[in-house]
Design a protein around this motif. Structure first.
Motif, PDB file in Angstrom:
ATOM      1  N   MET A   1       0.847  -1.191   0.000  1.00  0.00           N
ATOM      2  CA  MET A   1       0.000   0.000   0.000  1.00  0.00           C
ATOM      3  C   MET A   1       0.883   1.241   0.000  1.00  0.00           C
ATOM      4  O   MET A   1       1.808   1.359   0.793  1.00  0.00           O
ATOM      5  CB  MET A   1      -0.902   0.010   1.233  1.00  0.00           C
ATOM      6  CG  MET A   1      -1.856   1.208   1.286  1.00  0.00           C
ATOM      7  SD  MET A   1      -2.951   1.104   2.719  1.00  0.00           S
ATOM      8  CE  MET A   1      -3.861   2.624   2.518  1.00  0.00           C
ATOM      9  N   GLY A   2       0.643   2.152  -0.930  1.00  0.00           N
ATOM     10  CA  GLY A   2       1.475   3.339  -1.051  1.00  0.00           C
ATOM     11  C   GLY A   2       1.123   4.390  -0.018  1.00  0.00           C
ATOM     12  O   GLY A   2       0.181   4.270   0.761  1.00  0.00           O
ATOM     13  N   ALA A   3       1.910   5.459  -0.055  1.00  0.00           N
ATOM     14  CA  ALA A   3       1.692   6.560   0.878  1.00  0.00           C
ATOM     15  C   ALA A   3       0.453   7.349   0.502  1.00  0.00           C
ATOM     16  O   ALA A   3       0.054   7.402  -0.667  1.00  0.00           O
ATOM     17  CB  ALA A   3       2.913   7.469   0.864  1.00  0.00           C
ATOM     18  N   GLN A   4      -0.169   7.962   1.511  1.00  0.00           N
ATOM     19  CA  GLN A   4      -1.245   8.910   1.237  1.00  0.00           C
ATOM     20  C   GLN A   4      -0.687  10.005   0.340  1.00  0.00           C
ATOM     21  O   GLN A   4       0.418  10.481   0.520  1.00  0.00           O
ATOM     22  CB  GLN A   4      -1.751   9.513   2.551  1.00  0.00           C
ATOM     23  CG  GLN A   4      -2.865  10.517   2.382  1.00  0.00           C
ATOM     24  CD  GLN A   4      -3.285  11.117   3.704  1.00  0.00           C
ATOM     25  OE1 GLN A   4      -2.820  10.700   4.760  1.00  0.00           O
ATOM     26  NE2 GLN A   4      -4.158  12.099   3.647  1.00  0.00           N
ATOM     27  N   LYS A   5      -1.451  10.393  -0.665  1.00  0.00           N
ATOM     28  CA  LYS A   5      -0.929  11.289  -1.685  1.00  0.00           C
ATOM     29  C   LYS A   5      -0.547  12.641  -1.091  1.00  0.00           C
ATOM     30  O   LYS A   5      -1.230  13.185  -0.234  1.00  0.00           O
ATOM     31  CB  LYS A   5      -1.942  11.460  -2.822  1.00  0.00           C
ATOM     32  CG  LYS A   5      -2.304  10.144  -3.498  1.00  0.00           C
ATOM     33  CD  LYS A   5      -1.068   9.296  -3.846  1.00  0.00           C
ATOM     34  CE  LYS A   5      -1.436   7.944  -4.418  1.00  0.00           C
ATOM     35  NZ  LYS A   5      -0.275   7.042  -4.570  1.00  0.00           N
ATOM     36  N   ALA A   6       0.567  13.161  -1.586  1.00  0.00           N
ATOM     37  CA  ALA A   6       1.146  14.376  -1.032  1.00  0.00           C
ATOM     38  C   ALA A   6       1.246  15.445  -2.117  1.00  0.00           C
ATOM     39  O   ALA A   6       1.315  15.149  -3.308  1.00  0.00           O
ATOM     40  CB  ALA A   6       2.533  14.089  -0.469  1.00  0.00           C
ATOM     41  N   ARG A   7       1.263  16.695  -1.674  1.00  0.00           N
ATOM     42  CA  ARG A   7       1.524  17.825  -2.571  1.00  0.00           C
ATOM     43  C   ARG A   7       2.983  18.234  -2.357  1.00  0.00           C
ATOM     44  O   ARG A   7       3.357  18.682  -1.260  1.00  0.00           O
ATOM     45  CB  ARG A   7       0.571  18.971  -2.272  1.00  0.00           C
ATOM     46  CG  ARG A   7       0.816  20.214  -3.126  1.00  0.00           C
ATOM     47  CD  ARG A   7      -0.325  21.219  -3.010  1.00  0.00           C
ATOM     48  NE  ARG A   7       0.063  22.514  -3.517  1.00  0.00           N
ATOM     49  CZ  ARG A   7       0.147  22.835  -4.810  1.00  0.00           C
ATOM     50  NH1 ARG A   7      -0.132  21.914  -5.716  1.00  0.00           N
ATOM     51  NH2 ARG A   7       0.514  24.041  -5.192  1.00  0.00           N
ATOM     52  N   ILE A   8       3.791  18.090  -3.408  1.00  0.00           N
ATOM     53  CA  ILE A   8       5.236  18.245  -3.289  1.00  0.00           C
ATOM     54  C   ILE A   8       5.739  19.206  -4.362  1.00  0.00           C
ATOM     55  O   ILE A   8       5.370  19.101  -5.541  1.00  0.00           O
ATOM     56  CB  ILE A   8       5.951  16.890  -3.447  1.00  0.00           C
ATOM     57  CG1 ILE A   8       5.564  15.956  -2.295  1.00  0.00           C
ATOM     58  CG2 ILE A   8       7.471  17.060  -3.512  1.00  0.00           C
ATOM     59  CD1 ILE A   8       6.049  14.540  -2.472  1.00  0.00           C
ATOM     60  N   GLY A   9       6.600  20.130  -3.960  1.00  0.00           N
ATOM     61  CA  GLY A   9       7.300  20.994  -4.894  1.00  0.00           C
ATOM     62  C   GLY A   9       8.761  20.585  -4.963  1.00  0.00           C
ATOM     63  O   GLY A   9       9.345  20.170  -3.959  1.00  0.00           O
ATOM     64  N   ILE A  10       9.349  20.690  -6.154  1.00  0.00           N
ATOM     65  CA  ILE A  10      10.768  20.393  -6.340  1.00  0.00           C
ATOM     66  C   ILE A  10      11.407  21.587  -7.021  1.00  0.00           C
ATOM     67  O   ILE A  10      11.095  21.899  -8.176  1.00  0.00           O
ATOM     68  CB  ILE A  10      10.988  19.111  -7.169  1.00  0.00           C
ATOM     69  CG1 ILE A  10      10.369  17.905  -6.461  1.00  0.00           C
ATOM     70  CG2 ILE A  10      12.477  18.875  -7.405  1.00  0.00           C
ATOM     71  CD1 ILE A  10      10.498  16.595  -7.219  1.00  0.00           C
ATOM     72  N   VAL A  11      12.280  22.283  -6.277  1.00  0.00           N
ATOM     73  CA  VAL A  11      12.989  23.439  -6.827  1.00  0.00           C
ATOM     74  C   VAL A  11      14.330  22.943  -7.359  1.00  0.00           C
ATOM     75  O   VAL A  11      15.223  22.595  -6.598  1.00  0.00           O
ATOM     76  CB  VAL A  11      13.192  24.526  -5.756  1.00  0.00           C
ATOM     77  CG1 VAL A  11      13.947  25.716  -6.355  1.00  0.00           C
ATOM     78  CG2 VAL A  11      11.858  24.987  -5.186  1.00  0.00           C
ATOM     79  N   GLY A  12      14.432  22.883  -8.678  1.00  0.00           N
ATOM     80  CA  GLY A  12      15.618  22.345  -9.325  1.00  0.00           C
ATOM     81  C   GLY A  12      15.275  21.060 -10.044  1.00  0.00           C
ATOM     82  O   GLY A  12      15.423  19.969  -9.495  1.00  0.00           O
ATOM     83  N   ALA A  13      14.796  21.183 -11.287  1.00  0.00           N
ATOM     84  CA  ALA A  13      14.364  20.007 -12.046  1.00  0.00           C
ATOM     85  C   ALA A  13      15.494  19.519 -12.940  1.00  0.00           C
ATOM     86  O   ALA A  13      15.379  19.477 -14.163  1.00  0.00           O
ATOM     87  CB  ALA A  13      13.120  20.350 -12.878  1.00  0.00           C
ATOM     88  N   GLY A  14      16.614  19.150 -12.304  1.00  0.00           N
ATOM     89  CA  GLY A  14      17.707  18.519 -13.016  1.00  0.00           C
ATOM     90  C   GLY A  14      17.461  17.034 -13.139  1.00  0.00           C
ATOM     91  O   GLY A  14      16.322  16.563 -13.026  1.00  0.00           O
ATOM     92  N   ALA A  15      18.530  16.272 -13.342  1.00  0.00           N
ATOM     93  CA  ALA A  15      18.375  14.840 -13.573  1.00  0.00           C
ATOM     94  C   ALA A  15      17.716  14.140 -12.391  1.00  0.00           C
ATOM     95  O   ALA A  15      16.721  13.419 -12.549  1.00  0.00           O
ATOM     96  CB  ALA A  15      19.733  14.224 -13.877  1.00  0.00           C
ATOM     97  N   ILE A  16      18.252  14.355 -11.193  1.00  0.00           N
ATOM     98  CA  ILE A  16      17.690  13.698 -10.010  1.00  0.00           C
ATOM     99  C   ILE A  16      16.289  14.229  -9.712  1.00  0.00           C
ATOM    100  O   ILE A  16      15.360  13.459  -9.437  1.00  0.00           O
ATOM    101  CB  ILE A  16      18.614  13.903  -8.793  1.00  0.00           C
ATOM    102  CG1 ILE A  16      19.952  13.187  -8.995  1.00  0.00           C
ATOM    103  CG2 ILE A  16      17.939  13.411  -7.511  1.00  0.00           C
ATOM    104  CD1 ILE A  16      19.875  11.676  -8.986  1.00  0.00           C
ATOM    105  N   GLY A  17      16.130  15.556  -9.751  1.00  0.00           N
ATOM    106  CA  GLY A  17      14.816  16.140  -9.483  1.00  0.00           C
ATOM    107  C   GLY A  17      13.750  15.626 -10.421  1.00  0.00           C
ATOM    108  O   GLY A  17      12.611  15.369 -10.016  1.00  0.00           O
ATOM    109  N   CYS A  18      14.123  15.433 -11.698  1.00  0.00           N
ATOM    110  CA  CYS A  18      13.142  14.948 -12.672  1.00  0.00           C
ATOM    111  C   CYS A  18      12.834  13.467 -12.500  1.00  0.00           C
ATOM    112  O   CYS A  18      11.671  13.052 -12.622  1.00  0.00           O
ATOM    113  CB  CYS A  18      13.641  15.232 -14.085  1.00  0.00           C
ATOM    114  SG  CYS A  18      13.359  16.933 -14.628  1.00  0.00           S
ATOM    115  N   VAL A  19      13.853  12.651 -12.238  1.00  0.00           N
ATOM    116  CA  VAL A  19      13.588  11.229 -12.010  1.00  0.00           C
ATOM    117  C   VAL A  19      12.644  11.065 -10.823  1.00  0.00           C
ATOM    118  O   VAL A  19      11.630  10.352 -10.894  1.00  0.00           O
ATOM    119  CB  VAL A  19      14.891  10.446 -11.789  1.00  0.00           C
ATOM    120  CG1 VAL A  19      14.601   9.051 -11.225  1.00  0.00           C
ATOM    121  CG2 VAL A  19      15.668  10.329 -13.096  1.00  0.00           C
ATOM    122  N   VAL A  20      12.952  11.747  -9.730  1.00  0.00           N
ATOM    123  CA  VAL A  20      12.130  11.626  -8.528  1.00  0.00           C
ATOM    124  C   VAL A  20      10.755  12.248  -8.748  1.00  0.00           C
ATOM    125  O   VAL A  20       9.716  11.632  -8.463  1.00  0.00           O
ATOM    126  CB  VAL A  20      12.846  12.282  -7.330  1.00  0.00           C
ATOM    127  CG1 VAL A  20      11.901  12.393  -6.137  1.00  0.00           C
ATOM    128  CG2 VAL A  20      14.077  11.475  -6.956  1.00  0.00           C
TER     129      VAL A  20
END
Length: 307
Positions: A1-20
């Motif tokens: 069972m996955g996590a309860q859905k979250a609202r997440i911001g990512i500042v810096g959409a480089g390689a790692i930021g985009c994969v995640v």
């Protein structure tokens, strides 16, 4: 069972930021990617984010914004990940803080290096978590990130004070939808372990043109890497950190291998010589920005130190 859905911001959409960010969005979380590369953002808006490599082939619809557009977002986030280069840490953290949910939103330091204290200086330790990243990724064109690792452990989430907190467990559960994630009660020891690994492999690969696997197998670069790792371990230990194993090898063995294991006797505030790390910095500075031609011969000054 996955996590309860979250609202997440990512500042810096480089390689790692985009994969995640892409994989979290694919799992159903409400993810916003913010970046300062206009072409990258525009292509994600119009065609989605392409992911490939060891995470499989996907094209994921994502919400992508320029930094200016992100600044206009009004709905706050449960968590904002700071995933920029070290020199952008402070402004990116302030942007994250400005978009946190009150009173329980959290900034997650999602960087390599030892930046947790810089993030906490802006956001406050009470609103900060660290995440040690053990996946790897590359990005060579806009809107396309490639996951390159095949490791089992991927993320270690930690509080500054070493506590096993509900919010750290919550972020670890969310991150487990990307790759295995755990809570660590030794954030600083994990950071210094990852720092040692990065210092041992990345600059030598950059100077020589060798892959990181080749750096570990070539006799000369392997010996240089061991010396670099030993210096990092000695400095981290002298600062009072319990450095975690590196590539499954106890940190103390790296220090022992360099012939300078008596860290405790030197004391926390005594300067630790770092000739190999100093030489790496000098080697990069000698070439200048944009003028480095990777070649194994660039390792010769470091090899001479082995004598």
């Amino acid at each position: 069972m996955g996590a309860q859905k979250a609202r997440i911001g990512i500042v810096g959409a480089g390689a790692i930021g985009c994969v995640v960010g892409g994989l979290l969005a694919k799992a159903g979380h409400d993810v916003t990617l913010a970046d300062q590369w206009p072409e990258h953002v525009e292509q994600m808006k119009t065609g989605g984010l392409r992911l490939s490599g060891s995470c499989g082939e996907h094209v994921v619809p994502v919400r992508a914004l320029t930094l200016g557009e992100f600044g206009q977002v009004r709905e706050p986030f449960e968590a904002v990940f700071v995933a920029v280069k070290s020199y952008d840490t402070e402004w990116a953290t302030q942007m994250a803080v400005d978009h946190l949910r009150h009173p329980d939103g959290v900034v997650v330091d999602f960087q390599n290096g030892i930046n947790d204290h810089r993030v906490a200086a802006v956001a406050g330790r009470e609103r900060t978590l660290g995440c040690v990243i053990l996946i790897s990724a590359g990005m060579y064109e806009a809107a396309h990130a490639i996951r390159t690792d095949r490791g089992n452990a991927a993320f270690k989430i930690g509080e500054h004070d070493g506590s096993d907190s509900p919010r750290a467990r919550r972020i670890a559960l969310i991150m487990s939808e990307v790759a295995p994630a755990v809570v660590t009660t030794n954030l600083w020891g994990e950071r210094w372990s990852k720092l040692a690994l990065n210092c041992m492999l990345n600059p030598l690969a950059g100077l020589s043109g060798l892959g990181t696997a080749e750096v570990r197998s070539d006799p000369t670069s392997r010996r240089v890497a061991a010396q670099i790792g030993a210096e990092v371990v000695r400095v981290g230990s002298a600062l009072g950190h319990r450095v975690e194993p590196i590539l499954g090898i106890a940190a103390k063995r790296f220090a022992d291998a360099s012939g300078a294991a008596d860290i405790a006797a030197e004391g926390r505030n005594v300067g630790i010589p770092t000739p190999f790390n100093d030489a790496v910095v000098e080697a990069f500075h000698a070439h200048g920005v944009g003028r480095l031609n990777p070649d194994p011969r660039n390792l010769e000054p470091l090899a001479r130190l082995l004598a």
